[in-house]
Design an enzyme around this catalytic site. Structure first.
Site, PDB file in Angstrom:
ATOM      1  N   MET A   1     -83.399 -62.258  21.456  1.00  0.00           N
ATOM      2  CA  MET A   1     -84.409 -63.405  21.300  1.00  0.00           C
ATOM      3  C   MET A   1     -85.983 -62.846  20.704  1.00  0.00           C
ATOM      4  SD  MET A   1     -85.438 -66.344  24.158  1.00  0.00           S
ATOM      5  CE  MET A   1     -86.530 -65.003  25.209  1.00  0.00           C
TER       6      MET A   1
ATOM      7  N   SER B   1     -80.368 -57.446  24.824  1.00  0.00           N
ATOM      8  CA  SER B   1     -80.790 -58.712  25.429  1.00  0.00           C
ATOM      9  C   SER B   1     -79.615 -59.731  25.210  1.00  0.00           C
ATOM     10  CB  SER B   1     -82.053 -59.388  25.188  1.00  0.00           C
ATOM     11  OG  SER B   1     -82.465 -60.087  25.924  1.00  0.00           O
ATOM     12  N   GLN B   2     -79.715 -60.707  24.605  1.00  0.00           N
ATOM     13  CA  GLN B   2     -78.847 -61.791  24.260  1.00  0.00           C
ATOM     14  C   GLN B   2     -77.807 -61.209  23.353  1.00  0.00           C
ATOM     15  OE1 GLN B   2     -81.107 -65.257  23.138  1.00  0.00           O
ATOM     16  NE2 GLN B   2     -81.075 -64.989  20.799  1.00  0.00           N
TER      17      GLN B   2
ATOM     18  N   ASP C   1     -87.131 -55.712  35.521  1.00  0.00           N
ATOM     19  CA  ASP C   1     -87.106 -56.777  34.253  1.00  0.00           C
ATOM     20  C   ASP C   1     -87.858 -57.982  34.682  1.00  0.00           C
ATOM     21  OD1 ASP C   1     -86.373 -58.620  32.161  1.00  0.00           O
ATOM     22  OD2 ASP C   1     -84.427 -57.329  31.891  1.00  0.00           O
TER      23      ASP C   1
ATOM     24  N   HIS D   1     -88.000 -55.061  30.592  1.00  0.00           N
ATOM     25  CA  HIS D   1     -86.872 -55.349  29.613  1.00  0.00           C
ATOM     26  C   HIS D   1     -86.880 -54.611  28.569  1.00  0.00           C
ATOM     27  CE1 HIS D   1     -83.801 -58.243  28.474  1.00  0.00           C
ATOM     28  NE2 HIS D   1     -84.209 -58.570  27.512  1.00  0.00           N
TER      29      HIS D   1
END
Length: 311
Positions: free
Chosen positions: A45, A119-120, A237, A293
């Site tokens: 993202m 991530s995503q 995170d 993260h």
């Protein structure tokens, strides 16, 4: 010499040639070199395929430690700005379909590739593996991917608890509306444990790829074709809530305090995705790093990902 032994002697050179052709190639001087499996990356993202400080740097690291490797960093849009915008506002199912077509038309990937999702991008590439088995994805590395979705906000842990709860309640009423599901990327993997039935009914992406409405045997079969599925959890995170979703765990149904592991979930117990079978076969790998993260060093990436799963 028996007939069987004679056949074996005749076939041995041919079999050896076939085996060698799958792992070696020749350079311009006719020298044999080991063939390196290509790598496909999908960013997270607010990021893009090619920023020098993010995936552009990762590409350089891969090329430095995997001589001659072909690296494809996925871009959704005509330029990097559109790529960033589409990480928020372009329907995920449309994105996955576009990527599947793009990978299928890339001649350099025809024999297969390894994938790294950031991530995503981790759950998006898993959707590619489940929906589009050609060309074949060999290994999937998910760095901070949210495989059971999220029920929290970026850096929410640093905010006052009542404020986080307020925003959660706001999404509680809007995340599963048709308009929001089709237009907002993060809503498509928003997983409300207080409304499990609504999530399963109206989630247009995550509930589908997790086989939570019904078991799509094609998804299950395709995912099991992976040689390795590597999930990396970032212990500090502050972007992903709950953190255990990075290991395919989530909150226990009906509340948002206690979490459960993948192995305790219905997805695993009922083996709705084949993850139990993969786990028993040693194909699932759960790595962790004591960092925020997507914060890792070049050396960590080389030692834990490149050397173990990409070479």
């Amino acid at each position: 010499m028996s007939f069987r032994e004679s056949v074996a002697v005749l076939l041995l050179p041919l079999l050896s040639a076939l085996i060698c052709s799958s792992v070696v190639a020749e350079d311009n001087n006719g020298n044999r070199t080991r063939k390196i499996t290509p790598v496909v990356m999908w960013h997270g993202m607010g990021d893009s395929c090619c920023f020098d400080y993010s995936l552009g740097q990762i590409k350089k690291i891969l090329e430095q430690h995997m001589t001659g490797v072909y690296v494809k960093s996925i871009r959704i849009g005509n330029n990097e700005i559109e790529d960033v915008e589409n990480s928020y506002f372009k329907n995920v199912n449309e994105q996955v379909s576009q990527v599947c077509e793009e990978l299928a038309n890339d001649e350099q990937l025809r024999d297969g590739y390894n994938a790294i999702g950031f991530s995503q991008g981790g759950q998006f590439l898993r959707a590619v593996a489940q929906r589009c088995p050609s060309p074949p994805m060999k290994n999937l590395v998910s760095l901070g991917g949210q495989h059971q979705g999220v029920y929290g906000l970026p850096n929410c842990a640093s905010l006052q608890h009542h404020f986080c709860d307020y925003l959660r309640r706001l999404l509680h009423y809007t995340a599963y509306s048709k308009f929001v599901q089709e237009k907002l990327v993060q809503a498509e993997y928003w997983h409300d444990p207080l409304k499990e039935n609504e999530y399963k009914k109206y989630s247009i992406f995550l509930a589908d790829i997790n086989n939570e409405r019904f078991v799509n045997e094609t998804y299950k079969t395709n995912l099991k074709k992976l040689e390795n599925f590597v999930m990396v959890k970032f212990e500090q995170d502050s972007m992903v809530e709950p953190k255990i979703t990075e290991w395919f765990g989530f909150y226990k149904p009906g509340q948002a305090v206690e979490t459960q592991t993948l192995q305790e979930s219905d997805i695993y117990i009922e083996d709705r995705l084949g993850l139990k079978e993969m786990d028993e076969a040693g194909k699932l790998h759960f790595l962790s790093i004591d960092a925020n993260h997507l914060q890792f060093t070049d050396m960590w990436l080389v030692e834990n990902i490149i050397s173990k799963f990409l070479l």
